[in-house]
Write a protein that holds these residues in place. Sequence first.
Motif, PDB file in Angstrom:
ATOM      1  N   VAL A   1       6.016   6.103 -21.465  1.00 15.48           N
ATOM      2  CA  VAL A   1       5.923   6.010 -20.008  1.00 15.48           C
ATOM      3  C   VAL A   1       4.512   5.601 -19.578  1.00 15.48           C
ATOM      4  O   VAL A   1       4.334   4.733 -18.721  1.00 15.48           O
ATOM      5  CB  VAL A   1       6.323   7.354 -19.359  1.00 15.48           C
ATOM      6  N   VAL A   2       3.498   6.211 -20.177  1.00 13.63           N
ATOM      7  CA  VAL A   2       2.111   5.869 -19.833  1.00 13.63           C
ATOM      8  C   VAL A   2       1.833   4.401 -20.131  1.00 13.63           C
ATOM      9  O   VAL A   2       1.224   3.688 -19.319  1.00 13.63           O
ATOM     10  CB  VAL A   2       1.130   6.784 -20.603  1.00 13.63           C
ATOM     11  N   LEU A   3       2.263   3.927 -21.284  1.00 19.23           N
ATOM     12  CA  LEU A   3       2.036   2.530 -21.660  1.00 19.23           C
ATOM     13  C   LEU A   3       2.791   1.570 -20.750  1.00 19.23           C
ATOM     14  O   LEU A   3       2.288   0.485 -20.417  1.00 19.23           O
ATOM     15  CB  LEU A   3       2.438   2.308 -23.121  1.00 19.23           C
ATOM     16  N   SER A   4       3.997   1.959 -20.334  1.00 23.88           N
ATOM     17  CA  SER A   4       4.764   1.085 -19.442  1.00 23.88           C
ATOM     18  C   SER A   4       4.098   0.995 -18.070  1.00 23.88           C
ATOM     19  O   SER A   4       4.089  -0.077 -17.447  1.00 23.88           O
ATOM     20  CB  SER A   4       6.202   1.592 -19.308  1.00 23.88           C
ATOM     21  N   VAL A   5       3.525   2.105 -17.585  1.00 22.47           N
ATOM     22  CA  VAL A   5       2.793   2.071 -16.313  1.00 22.47           C
ATOM     23  C   VAL A   5       1.568   1.168 -16.442  1.00 22.47           C
ATOM     24  O   VAL A   5       1.291   0.345 -15.559  1.00 22.47           O
ATOM     25  CB  VAL A   5       2.370   3.498 -15.896  1.00 22.47           C
ATOM     26  N   LEU A   6       0.848   1.303 -17.533  1.00 19.20           N
ATOM     27  CA  LEU A   6      -0.334   0.470 -17.755  1.00 19.20           C
ATOM     28  C   LEU A   6       0.046  -1.000 -17.875  1.00 19.20           C
ATOM     29  O   LEU A   6      -0.589  -1.870 -17.260  1.00 19.20           O
ATOM     30  CB  LEU A   6      -1.054   0.943 -19.027  1.00 19.20           C
ATOM     31  N   LEU A   7       1.073  -1.282 -18.656  1.00 19.37           N
ATOM     32  CA  LEU A   7       1.515  -2.669 -18.823  1.00 19.37           C
ATOM     33  C   LEU A   7       2.036  -3.233 -17.512  1.00 19.37           C
ATOM     34  O   LEU A   7       1.787  -4.406 -17.182  1.00 19.37           O
ATOM     35  CB  LEU A   7       2.611  -2.731 -19.899  1.00 19.37           C
ATOM     36  N   GLY A   8       2.761  -2.411 -16.747  1.00 26.38           N
ATOM     37  CA  GLY A   8       3.268  -2.870 -15.452  1.00 26.38           C
ATOM     38  C   GLY A   8       2.143  -3.225 -14.499  1.00 26.38           C
ATOM     39  O   GLY A   8       2.227  -4.221 -13.763  1.00 26.38           O
ATOM     40  N   SER A   9       1.071  -2.443 -14.523  1.00 23.97           N
ATOM     41  CA  SER A   9      -0.078  -2.723 -13.655  1.00 23.97           C
ATOM     42  C   SER A   9      -0.735  -4.049 -14.039  1.00 23.97           C
ATOM     43  O   SER A   9      -1.041  -4.889 -13.185  1.00 23.97           O
ATOM     44  CB  SER A   9      -1.094  -1.593 -13.746  1.00 23.97           C
ATOM     45  N   ILE A  10      -0.957  -4.234 -15.328  1.00 20.28           N
ATOM     46  CA  ILE A  10      -1.610  -5.457 -15.800  1.00 20.28           C
ATOM     47  C   ILE A  10      -0.755  -6.683 -15.499  1.00 20.28           C
ATOM     48  O   ILE A  10      -1.238  -7.699 -14.968  1.00 20.28           O
ATOM     49  CB  ILE A  10      -1.911  -5.358 -17.299  1.00 20.28           C
ATOM     50  N   MET A  11       0.522  -6.581 -15.825  1.00 18.03           N
ATOM     51  CA  MET A  11       1.411  -7.726 -15.585  1.00 18.03           C
ATOM     52  C   MET A  11       1.584  -7.993 -14.099  1.00 18.03           C
ATOM     53  O   MET A  11       1.695  -9.153 -13.668  1.00 18.03           O
ATOM     54  CB  MET A  11       2.771  -7.472 -16.246  1.00 18.03           C
ATOM     55  N   GLY A  12       1.626  -6.910 -13.300  1.00 15.32           N
ATOM     56  CA  GLY A  12       1.776  -7.090 -11.862  1.00 15.32           C
ATOM     57  C   GLY A  12       0.607  -7.862 -11.262  1.00 15.32           C
ATOM     58  O   GLY A  12       0.793  -8.785 -10.460  1.00 15.32           O
TER      59      GLY A  12
ATOM     60  N   ARG B   1      -2.178 -10.203  -0.126  1.00 13.56           N
ATOM     61  CA  ARG B   1      -1.189 -11.185   0.311  1.00 13.56           C
ATOM     62  C   ARG B   1       0.000 -11.233  -0.660  1.00 13.56           C
ATOM     63  O   ARG B   1       1.123 -11.469  -0.248  1.00 13.56           O
ATOM     64  CB  ARG B   1      -1.854 -12.553   0.428  1.00 13.56           C
ATOM     65  N   ARG B   2      -0.265 -10.999  -1.948  1.00 14.86           N
ATOM     66  CA  ARG B   2       0.797 -11.076  -2.957  1.00 14.86           C
ATOM     67  C   ARG B   2       1.182  -9.685  -3.471  1.00 14.86           C
ATOM     68  O   ARG B   2       1.724  -9.554  -4.565  1.00 14.86           O
ATOM     69  CB  ARG B   2       0.309 -11.929  -4.129  1.00 14.86           C
ATOM     70  N   ARG B   3       0.964  -8.670  -2.686  1.00 15.05           N
ATOM     71  CA  ARG B   3       1.216  -7.302  -3.143  1.00 15.05           C
ATOM     72  C   ARG B   3       2.690  -7.049  -3.443  1.00 15.05           C
ATOM     73  O   ARG B   3       3.024  -6.248  -4.317  1.00 15.05           O
ATOM     74  CB  ARG B   3       0.710  -6.295  -2.121  1.00 15.05           C
ATOM     75  N   ARG B   4       3.563  -7.741  -2.731  1.00 18.53           N
ATOM     76  CA  ARG B   4       4.996  -7.534  -2.985  1.00 18.53           C
ATOM     77  C   ARG B   4       5.373  -8.010  -4.390  1.00 18.53           C
ATOM     78  O   ARG B   4       6.222  -7.396  -5.054  1.00 18.53           O
ATOM     79  CB  ARG B   4       5.823  -8.268  -1.932  1.00 18.53           C
ATOM     80  N   VAL B   5       4.751  -9.095  -4.827  1.00 24.09           N
ATOM     81  CA  VAL B   5       4.987  -9.563  -6.197  1.00 24.09           C
ATOM     82  C   VAL B   5       4.522  -8.504  -7.192  1.00 24.09           C
ATOM     83  O   VAL B   5       5.210  -8.197  -8.177  1.00 24.09           O
ATOM     84  CB  VAL B   5       4.247 -10.895  -6.455  1.00 24.09           C
ATOM     85  N   PHE B   6       3.347  -7.930  -6.921  1.00 23.87           N
ATOM     86  CA  PHE B   6       2.821  -6.872  -7.793  1.00 23.87           C
ATOM     87  C   PHE B   6       3.780  -5.695  -7.845  1.00 23.87           C
ATOM     88  O   PHE B   6       4.071  -5.170  -8.923  1.00 23.87           O
ATOM     89  CB  PHE B   6       1.452  -6.419  -7.289  1.00 23.87           C
ATOM     90  N   TYR B   7       4.280  -5.271  -6.669  1.00 26.49           N
ATOM     91  CA  TYR B   7       5.179  -4.114  -6.624  1.00 26.49           C
ATOM     92  C   TYR B   7       6.443  -4.377  -7.434  1.00 26.49           C
ATOM     93  O   TYR B   7       6.914  -3.503  -8.177  1.00 26.49           O
ATOM     94  CB  TYR B   7       5.560  -3.790  -5.174  1.00 26.49           C
ATOM     95  N   VAL B   8       7.000  -5.574  -7.287  1.00 26.05           N
ATOM     96  CA  VAL B   8       8.242  -5.893  -7.994  1.00 26.05           C
ATOM     97  C   VAL B   8       8.032  -5.846  -9.503  1.00 26.05           C
ATOM     98  O   VAL B   8       8.811  -5.230 -10.243  1.00 26.05           O
ATOM     99  CB  VAL B   8       8.762  -7.279  -7.570  1.00 26.05           C
ATOM    100  N   VAL B   9       6.963  -6.490  -9.969  1.00 23.88           N
ATOM    101  CA  VAL B   9       6.702  -6.515 -11.412  1.00 23.88           C
ATOM    102  C   VAL B   9       6.369  -5.123 -11.929  1.00 23.88           C
ATOM    103  O   VAL B   9       6.882  -4.688 -12.968  1.00 23.88           O
ATOM    104  CB  VAL B   9       5.552  -7.493 -11.729  1.00 23.88           C
ATOM    105  N   PHE B  10       5.524  -4.396 -11.208  1.00 22.46           N
ATOM    106  CA  PHE B  10       5.118  -3.063 -11.631  1.00 22.46           C
ATOM    107  C   PHE B  10       6.319  -2.130 -11.732  1.00 22.46           C
ATOM    108  O   PHE B  10       6.503  -1.429 -12.741  1.00 22.46           O
ATOM    109  CB  PHE B  10       4.092  -2.498 -10.654  1.00 22.46           C
ATOM    110  N   ILE B  11       7.149  -2.119 -10.701  1.00 21.64           N
ATOM    111  CA  ILE B  11       8.313  -1.221 -10.698  1.00 21.64           C
ATOM    112  C   ILE B  11       9.307  -1.619 -11.782  1.00 21.64           C
ATOM    113  O   ILE B  11       9.867  -0.757 -12.479  1.00 21.64           O
ATOM    114  CB  ILE B  11       8.991  -1.235  -9.306  1.00 21.64           C
TER     115      ILE B  11
END
Length: 259
Positions: A225-236, A31-41
């Motif tokens: 880049v790897v750390l930013s992807v990981l951090l983006g996933s967690i924060m998302g 339901r909140r996947r759009r929020v995840f996408y925005v934060v992750f990207i």
Amino acid sequence: MNDTQNTTLGGQRPDYSDEISLVDLVTTFIRRRRVFYVVFITVTLGGLVYALWVPDKFEYASLIQIAQKDSEAFVQPPETTIATLESRWLPEVQTIYREKHGRKLPFDVSFNNPESTGLIRFSSSATKDDGEAVSAAHSALIKSVKGHQDDLVEGEQESLKRQIESLESAIDTLKGEKDAGEAIAGAIERRSRLEGELEGLHGVEVLVTSRQSAEKIAPKRSLIVVLSVLLGSIMGVFVAFMSEFAASVRAQVATESTG
């Protein structure tokens, strides 16, 4: 007996209505996947931009051989020289740079002494644009070490020369006395030893000045880049569930206020 174990006091079963199932979590995330996408990207792109923007850094190294009395003894212990560099001469260089440029020195300078040697290594991590500043800082520090230890060597030389002159006078005096052969031989031996110490004195030798490493030492762009992807996933994920929580609180408050 089994019926008794399957019931609680008063014949009531435990109420698990407040527990959150895995299905609820997945449903909330969808339901909140759009929020995840925005934060992750956003976080991932931020890390990628930083990795591409931050300039390359290289290691700049200088190497000196401190003043020696002989092959095993030093005019001043390497540990003392490094302590003086860290507590006196480096702060002086930093202060001069700040007064001249209006900002702090854009790099650090570290010192180390390879075990059982009289070598002192100066090391800095800096960009090519700061290469001249690194060279100037290292040169100023080396100049301070050299000036101080040259004074120590000069003092040691003067002391040895005075002792040699004193022994020569004593030898000349003893030559006119009888049964002074043993004393003369001892004085000559001591004079020879002092002359050897005088010849063994060596001042500071500069071996390398701010040599740039062949390969860059930073940044590690792939790691960023790897750390930013990981951090983006967690924060998302975190922001997605927090937004769901906030929405539930608002709905609850609205329901209570209308009731």
